[in-house]
Design an enzyme around this catalytic site. Structure first.
Site, PDB file in Angstrom:
ATOM      1  N   HIS A  52      -8.287   2.240  -1.068  1.00  0.00           N
ATOM      2  CA  HIS A  52      -7.717   1.215  -0.208  1.00  0.00           C
ATOM      3  C   HIS A  52      -8.630   0.005  -0.112  1.00  0.00           C
ATOM      4  O   HIS A  52      -9.835   0.105  -0.301  1.00  0.00           O
ATOM      5  CB  HIS A  52      -7.380   1.757   1.182  1.00  0.00           C
ATOM      6  CG  HIS A  52      -8.522   2.359   1.943  1.00  0.00           C
ATOM      7  ND1 HIS A  52      -9.047   3.600   1.629  1.00  0.00           N
ATOM      8  CD2 HIS A  52      -9.228   1.905   2.999  1.00  0.00           C
ATOM      9  CE1 HIS A  52     -10.021   3.889   2.477  1.00  0.00           C
ATOM     10  NE2 HIS A  52     -10.164   2.861   3.309  1.00  0.00           N
ATOM     11  N   HIS A  65      -9.444  -3.244   2.496  1.00  0.00           N
ATOM     12  CA  HIS A  65      -9.286  -3.861   3.805  1.00  0.00           C
ATOM     13  C   HIS A  65      -9.203  -5.368   3.597  1.00  0.00           C
ATOM     14  O   HIS A  65     -10.053  -5.942   2.918  1.00  0.00           O
ATOM     15  CB  HIS A  65     -10.502  -3.584   4.702  1.00  0.00           C
ATOM     16  CG  HIS A  65     -10.714  -2.159   5.049  1.00  0.00           C
ATOM     17  ND1 HIS A  65     -10.288  -1.618   6.243  1.00  0.00           N
ATOM     18  CD2 HIS A  65     -11.326  -1.156   4.371  1.00  0.00           C
ATOM     19  CE1 HIS A  65     -10.637  -0.341   6.284  1.00  0.00           C
ATOM     20  NE2 HIS A  65     -11.263  -0.038   5.156  1.00  0.00           N
TER      21      HIS A  65
END
Length: 129
Positions: A92, A94
């Site tokens: 992932h 951010h």
């Protein structure tokens, strides 16, 4: 199946900001800044650099489109891109709206935003995506 895979599949509710066949973006429920967004591949891969080159390139381009929409939805000087975190075994990115570098400090207390405010931010990003 990771919690992020369940979110992308719609099994767990999220504040959806953008999506494609291969990627999904949603607001972090423990944001360090207003508009803090997570971008994930739908393919469950633990480490971002384990993605094949083509998928990694597409992932970055998708994240860029989300960042552009995020900057329009939450006015800021820049949008930080941070690859960090060992808690969820799912690659992932951010995306964090910044006025200063301190806005991307993960050690500071997390913001507490209402569900209505979170939904309004997510909707604004989604509309601009």
């Amino acid at each position: 199946m990771s919690i992020f895979s369940k979110i992308a599949a719609g099994e767990i509710p999220s504040y959806k900001c953008a999506e494609s066949e291969k990627f999904y973006a949603f607001l972090d429920i423990n944001p360090v800044a207003k508009g803090h967004t997570l971008v994930i591949p739908r393919e469950e891969t633990d480490y971002i650099f384990d993605l094949d080159d083509e998928t990694l390139a597409e992932f970055q381009l998708f994240a860029k489109r989300v960042a552009v929409a995020l900057k329009q939805a939450v006015p800021c000087k820049k949008v930080a891109q941070v690859v960090l975190g060992l808690e969820v075994p799912h690659a992932h990115i951010h995306l964090i709206p910044m006025q200063t570098e301190a806005d991307a400090d993960f050690r500071k207390p997390k913001l507490q935003l209402s569900a209505e405010e979170m939904q309004a931010i997510a909707d604004s990003i989604y509309e601009k995506f």
